[in-house]
Write a protein that holds these residues in place. Structure first.
Motif, short mmCIF file in Angstrom:
data_model
loop_
_atom_site.label_atom_id
_atom_site.label_comp_id
_atom_site.label_asym_id
_atom_site.label_seq_id
_atom_site.Cartn_x
_atom_site.Cartn_y
_atom_site.Cartn_z
N ARG A 28 31.19 -1.47 -8.23
CA ARG A 28 31.77 -0.69 -6.95
C ARG A 28 31.00 -1.87 -6.54
O ARG A 28 30.39 -2.20 -5.64
CB ARG A 28 30.95 0.17 -7.50
CG ARG A 28 30.90 0.99 -8.42
CD ARG A 28 32.30 1.45 -8.54
NE ARG A 28 32.55 2.84 -10.30
CZ ARG A 28 32.88 2.23 -10.50
NH1 ARG A 28 33.19 0.96 -11.47
NH2 ARG A 28 33.05 3.44 -11.77
N GLY A 29 32.45 -2.27 -5.79
CA GLY A 29 32.58 -3.05 -4.77
C GLY A 29 33.60 -2.64 -3.24
O GLY A 29 33.61 -1.10 -3.02
N ALA A 30 34.33 -3.85 -3.05
CA ALA A 30 35.40 -3.01 -1.46
C ALA A 30 35.74 -1.75 -1.77
O ALA A 30 36.74 -2.58 -3.28
CB ALA A 30 35.72 -4.40 -1.01
N GLY A 31 36.02 -1.11 -1.47
CA GLY A 31 36.96 0.05 -1.30
C GLY A 31 36.19 0.85 -2.26
O GLY A 31 37.11 1.77 -2.43
N GLY A 32 35.55 1.22 -3.12
CA GLY A 32 34.59 1.99 -4.31
C GLY A 32 33.07 2.47 -3.14
O GLY A 32 33.53 2.13 -2.47
N TYR A 33 33.09 3.38 -4.72
CA TYR A 33 31.77 4.57 -4.19
C TYR A 33 30.74 4.50 -4.99
O TYR A 33 31.54 4.24 -6.55
CB TYR A 33 32.06 5.21 -3.63
CG TYR A 33 32.92 6.35 -3.75
CD1 TYR A 33 32.39 7.00 -4.56
CD2 TYR A 33 33.87 6.43 -4.29
CE1 TYR A 33 33.08 8.59 -5.76
CE2 TYR A 33 34.80 7.45 -5.01
CZ TYR A 33 34.16 8.27 -5.70
OH TYR A 33 34.85 9.24 -6.10
N LEU A 34 29.71 4.41 -4.81
CA LEU A 34 28.41 5.37 -6.32
C LEU A 34 28.47 6.33 -6.04
O LEU A 34 28.10 7.01 -5.07
CB LEU A 34 27.24 3.93 -5.82
CG LEU A 34 27.76 2.39 -5.89
CD1 LEU A 34 26.33 1.56 -6.23
CD2 LEU A 34 27.66 2.20 -8.24
N VAL A 35 28.16 7.32 -6.67
CA VAL A 35 27.74 8.63 -6.83
C VAL A 35 26.06 8.30 -6.00
O VAL A 35 25.37 7.89 -7.08
CB VAL A 35 27.82 9.13 -7.74
CG1 VAL A 35 27.26 10.58 -7.43
CG2 VAL A 35 28.86 8.55 -8.61
N GLY A 36 25.65 9.18 -5.25
CA GLY A 36 24.27 9.42 -4.52
C GLY A 36 23.26 9.97 -5.79
O GLY A 36 23.91 11.37 -6.00
#
Length: 297
Positions: A172-180
């Motif tokens: 997951r990089g630029a433009g993506g997201y991780l579930v917190g």
């Protein structure tokens, strides 16, 4: 006859899942992590305000001022975050945007659903390319996987990928997201692995970073004369491969606005993006989105 209270005095009502998710999101924002509300499906909880737009309509990244643009809604501003969650009362979790200052977060997703041992694949890569994963935040997923949080340098853009690095390893990089951590999904709860929650995202090892960033292509010469830092950003957009043009433009525009030269570089970045294959309308929209996202509270 007196009626019985729904919640006796000794048993206070439980906070809603949305309230818990908001509390976790605000805590993440205090660490400099930009967040958005997520639904139980792990998708952004706010519907797009452009669902009825024709396919030919220009893509909006939040320039309309309405919520519902996914990761482009991400913010560290508590007021903005509270407003997003207020508009998403069914949110049960939050997403953490990757690639943004100050951490330029990179997520290494070690999956278990592919039937491969992603952790073993990562260890093999580390041995082959002579790097070690430093102590960092590790988030356990409901499926038994792991998310490793790493920080990248501000001059590197890591694209999102699935299985490109090795089977079972998604990035997951630029433009993506991780579930917190603290998010509740339809499959369970995400949580930090004990002993890692207090750590900052560790710097990505250079050897691993080289594996995550594609080599630049030859670029077209530009006629403008931006400053040296600006020229590097422009050339970075020019060297974008197909499929990463918008991501690179968005990242470069964010860096430009963070350094106070966004308006000065906007035309040169637009020209570079058009050379790389975007339309001018797409380029202007992406740059405007970067300006909005990097604007102070």
């Amino acid at each position: 006859m007196a009626t019985m209270d729904r919640h006796p005095p000794h048993c206070p009502p439980h906070p809603s899942l949305a309230t818990l998710a908001l509390a976790h999101a605000l805590s993440a924002a205090e660490r400099g992590l930009a967040v958005i509300p997520l639904a139980r499906t792990k998708l952004p909880a706010l519907p797009s305000p452009h669902r009825g737009d024709p396919p030919s309509a220009p893509r909006c990244h939040g320039e309309c001022g309405l919520p519902g643009h996914g990761v482009y809604d991400a913010s560290t501003d508590p007021r903005r975050i509270r407003a997003l969650f207020a508009a998403a009362p069914r949110a049960t979790g939050y997403g953490i945007a990757c690639g943004l200052a100050p951490h330029h977060l990179i997520g290494v997703d070690l999956d278990t659903k592919s039937g491969t041992d992603a952790s073993a694949s990562l260890r093999e890569l580390a041995l082959r390319h002579l790097f070690t994963i430093p102590d960092t935040v590790v988030v356990a997923t409901p499926s038994g996987g792991r998310h490793l949080w790493l920080s990248g340098p501000p001059d590197a853009v890591v694209p999102n990928s699935a299985g490109r690095l090795a089977p079972g390893i998604d990035i997951r990089g630029a433009g993506g997201y991780l579930v917190g951590p603290g998010s509740r999904t339809e499959h369970g709860v995400y949580s930090t692995v004990p002993g890692t929650g207090h750590l900052p995202p560790a710097p990505c090892p250079p050897a691993l970073l080289r594996l995550l960033t594609p080599p630049p292509r030859a670029h077209h010469p530009m006629t403008g004369r931006p400053g040296q830092h600006g020229l590097g950003l422009v050339q970075f957009v020019l060297s974008a491969h197909e499929g990463q043009r918008n991501t690179r433009l968005f990242w470069a525009a964010c860096r430009a606005y963070e350094n106070g030269v966004g308006d000065t570089l906007a035309d040169a970045l637009t020209d570079a993006a058009v050379h790389a294959g975007l339309t001018e309308r797409e380029a202007r929209s992406t740059i405007a989105s970067a300006a909005r996202l990097t604007a102070g509270p």
